[in-house]
Write a protein that holds these residues in place. Structure first.
Motif, PDB file in Angstrom:
ATOM      1  N   ALA A   7       0.826  -1.216   0.000  1.00  0.00           N
ATOM      2  CA  ALA A   7       0.000   0.000   0.000  1.00  0.00           C
ATOM      3  C   ALA A   7       0.861   1.267   0.000  1.00  0.00           C
ATOM      4  N   SER A   8       2.127   1.167   0.364  1.00  0.00           N
ATOM      5  CA  SER A   8       2.966   2.368   0.493  1.00  0.00           C
ATOM      6  C   SER A   8       3.216   3.027  -0.860  1.00  0.00           C
ATOM      7  N   GLU A   9       3.034   4.340  -0.902  1.00  0.00           N
ATOM      8  CA  GLU A   9       3.245   5.110  -2.132  1.00  0.00           C
ATOM      9  C   GLU A   9       4.316   6.183  -1.958  1.00  0.00           C
ATOM     10  N   SER A  10       4.440   6.735  -0.747  1.00  0.00           N
ATOM     11  CA  SER A  10       5.503   7.708  -0.493  1.00  0.00           C
ATOM     12  C   SER A  10       6.092   7.423   0.888  1.00  0.00           C
ATOM     13  N   GLU A  11       7.302   7.954   1.104  1.00  0.00           N
ATOM     14  CA  GLU A  11       8.037   7.547   2.302  1.00  0.00           C
ATOM     15  C   GLU A  11       8.916   8.688   2.805  1.00  0.00           C
ATOM     16  N   LEU A  12       9.049   8.769   4.126  1.00  0.00           N
ATOM     17  CA  LEU A  12       9.930   9.762   4.756  1.00  0.00           C
ATOM     18  C   LEU A  12      10.757   9.029   5.813  1.00  0.00           C
ATOM     19  N   VAL A  13      12.077   9.172   5.729  1.00  0.00           N
ATOM     20  CA  VAL A  13      12.951   8.462   6.668  1.00  0.00           C
ATOM     21  C   VAL A  13      13.861   9.468   7.376  1.00  0.00           C
ATOM     22  N   ILE A  14      13.886   9.352   8.712  1.00  0.00           N
ATOM     23  CA  ILE A  14      14.668  10.287   9.536  1.00  0.00           C
ATOM     24  C   ILE A  14      15.788   9.514  10.219  1.00  0.00           C
ATOM     25  N   PRO A  15      17.055   9.848   9.933  1.00  0.00           N
ATOM     26  CA  PRO A  15      18.151   9.162  10.625  1.00  0.00           C
ATOM     27  C   PRO A  15      18.221   9.591  12.089  1.00  0.00           C
ATOM     28  N   LEU A  16      18.667   8.675  12.928  1.00  0.00           N
ATOM     29  CA  LEU A  16      18.771   8.946  14.370  1.00  0.00           C
ATOM     30  C   LEU A  16      20.235   8.855  14.785  1.00  0.00           C
ATOM     31  N   PHE A  17      20.670   9.792  15.620  1.00  0.00           N
ATOM     32  CA  PHE A  17      22.090   9.911  15.979  1.00  0.00           C
ATOM     33  C   PHE A  17      22.297   9.795  17.486  1.00  0.00           C
ATOM     34  N   TYR A  18      23.415   9.140  17.842  1.00  0.00           N
ATOM     35  CA  TYR A  18      23.870   9.169  19.233  1.00  0.00           C
ATOM     36  C   TYR A  18      25.336   9.587  19.197  1.00  0.00           C
TER      37      TYR A  18
ATOM     38  N   ASN B 232       2.841  12.595  -0.188  1.00  0.00           N
ATOM     39  CA  ASN B 232       2.139  12.886   1.077  1.00  0.00           C
ATOM     40  C   ASN B 232       2.927  13.816   1.995  1.00  0.00           C
ATOM     41  N   PHE B 233       4.256  13.761   1.927  1.00  0.00           N
ATOM     42  CA  PHE B 233       5.063  14.457   2.931  1.00  0.00           C
ATOM     43  C   PHE B 233       5.495  15.837   2.437  1.00  0.00           C
ATOM     44  N   THR B 234       5.158  16.847   3.237  1.00  0.00           N
ATOM     45  CA  THR B 234       5.467  18.239   2.897  1.00  0.00           C
ATOM     46  C   THR B 234       6.486  18.763   3.911  1.00  0.00           C
ATOM     47  N   ASP B 235       6.784  20.053   3.808  1.00  0.00           N
ATOM     48  CA  ASP B 235       7.711  20.664   4.771  1.00  0.00           C
ATOM     49  C   ASP B 235       7.208  20.536   6.205  1.00  0.00           C
ATOM     50  N   ILE B 236       5.902  20.454   6.372  1.00  0.00           N
ATOM     51  CA  ILE B 236       5.359  20.303   7.741  1.00  0.00           C
ATOM     52  C   ILE B 236       5.890  19.014   8.359  1.00  0.00           C
ATOM     53  N   GLU B 237       5.829  17.924   7.596  1.00  0.00           N
ATOM     54  CA  GLU B 237       6.304  16.640   8.135  1.00  0.00           C
ATOM     55  C   GLU B 237       7.833  16.601   8.178  1.00  0.00           C
ATOM     56  N   VAL B 238       8.483  17.118   7.145  1.00  0.00           N
ATOM     57  CA  VAL B 238       9.956  17.075   7.137  1.00  0.00           C
ATOM     58  C   VAL B 238      10.494  17.843   8.347  1.00  0.00           C
ATOM     59  N   ASN B 239       9.995  19.060   8.553  1.00  0.00           N
ATOM     60  CA  ASN B 239      10.504  19.872   9.678  1.00  0.00           C
ATOM     61  C   ASN B 239      10.046  19.312  11.021  1.00  0.00           C
ATOM     62  N   GLY B 240       8.793  18.851  11.066  1.00  0.00           N
ATOM     63  CA  GLY B 240       8.258  18.305  12.317  1.00  0.00           C
ATOM     64  C   GLY B 240       9.012  17.051  12.741  1.00  0.00           C
ATOM     65  N   PHE B 241       9.231  16.136  11.790  1.00  0.00           N
ATOM     66  CA  PHE B 241       9.917  14.891  12.160  1.00  0.00           C
ATOM     67  C   PHE B 241      11.416  15.090  12.376  1.00  0.00           C
ATOM     68  N   ARG B 242      11.983  16.125  11.727  1.00  0.00           N
ATOM     69  CA  ARG B 242      13.381  16.455  12.037  1.00  0.00           C
ATOM     70  C   ARG B 242      13.481  16.819  13.526  1.00  0.00           C
ATOM     71  N   LYS B 243      12.533  17.650  13.961  1.00  0.00           N
ATOM     72  CA  LYS B 243      12.511  18.080  15.359  1.00  0.00           C
ATOM     73  C   LYS B 243      12.271  16.878  16.299  1.00  0.00           C
ATOM     74  N   ILE B 244      11.346  16.008  15.898  1.00  0.00           N
ATOM     75  CA  ILE B 244      11.055  14.827  16.715  1.00  0.00           C
ATOM     76  C   ILE B 244      12.290  13.930  16.815  1.00  0.00           C
ATOM     77  N   GLY B 245      12.978  13.748  15.695  1.00  0.00           N
ATOM     78  CA  GLY B 245      14.206  12.940  15.718  1.00  0.00           C
ATOM     79  C   GLY B 245      15.182  13.475  16.750  1.00  0.00           C
ATOM     80  N   LYS B 246      15.374  14.802  16.731  1.00  0.00           N
ATOM     81  CA  LYS B 246      16.325  15.415  17.678  1.00  0.00           C
ATOM     82  C   LYS B 246      15.839  15.254  19.127  1.00  0.00           C
ATOM     83  N   LEU B 247      14.516  15.350  19.327  1.00  0.00           N
ATOM     84  CA  LEU B 247      13.978  15.226  20.688  1.00  0.00           C
ATOM     85  C   LEU B 247      14.203  13.831  21.267  1.00  0.00           C
ATOM     86  N   ILE B 248      14.055  12.804  20.400  1.00  0.00           N
ATOM     87  CA  ILE B 248      14.007  11.435  20.930  1.00  0.00           C
ATOM     88  C   ILE B 248      15.317  10.663  20.820  1.00  0.00           C
ATOM     89  N   GLU B 249      16.214  11.044  19.881  1.00  0.00           N
ATOM     90  CA  GLU B 249      17.303  10.136  19.490  1.00  0.00           C
ATOM     91  C   GLU B 249      18.233   9.719  20.644  1.00  0.00           C
TER      92      GLU B 249
END
Ligand code: SME
Length: 164
Positions: A113-124, A141-158
């Protein structure tokens, strides 16, 4: 914590992202266990962000990316480092957005079912150790809202979800 989802469908994409970031911050304040955090974070993502069919983690082990906590249909448990979108994001240590997975030469279709994809690398400590993978059943499906939002989430959680 309680998670109040009512009304989420009335929010726009930016408001949904803001809600998600708030839930994740609360959860990070409440819990230290990596697996518990990743399990709920993947569920928060699916519950708040519109139009996703898969959200979850892969981590480097034995020179492959091995499946971690996720939400969605069962997925490939191991991804080789030389094929697919997750591996590309991992190798290049860069957020990777694919608007049409059918045009990405070696996309790995865990869920057809997947048609588009966004992958965020995680760093330690500045070294990439895994990725957060998001799949959508819609192209573009993925716009700047998701790119910027998930970039921030990656940094918060990694650093907090790192298993060592
Ligand atoms: N599509 C990914 C594989 C992981 S699944 O989508 C969950 C890729 O090409 O790396």
């Amino acid at each position: 914590m309680s998670f109040e989802l009512r009304g989420i469908d009335k929010l726009n994409d930016q408001e949904r992202m803001d809600e998600l970031i708030n839930y994740i911050k609360i959860q990070l304040g409440d819990e230290d266990d990596s697996l518990a955090l990743m399990s709920n974070i993947s569920s928060f993502i699916m519950a708040t962000i519109a139009n996703l069919n898969w959200a979850g983690f892969y981590f480097l082990k034995e020179n492959e990316l091995v499946l971690g906590p996720f939400q969605g249909l069962p997925a490939c448990t191991r991804l080789s480092l030389d094929k697919g979108v997750c591996a590309k994001a991992f190798r290049e240590a860069k957020i990777t957005k694919v608007d049409d997975v059918h045009e990405f030469a070696d996309h790995i279709a865990c869920d057809s079912a997947s048609e588009s994809e966004l992958v965020i690398p995680l760093f330690y400590e500045d070294k990439v150790y895994g990725v957060l993978d998001l799949d959508s059943p819609s192209k573009n499906n993925f716009t700047d809202i998701e790119v910027n939002g998930f970039r921030k989430i990656g940094k918060l959680i990694e650093e907090k979800i790192y298993l060592g």
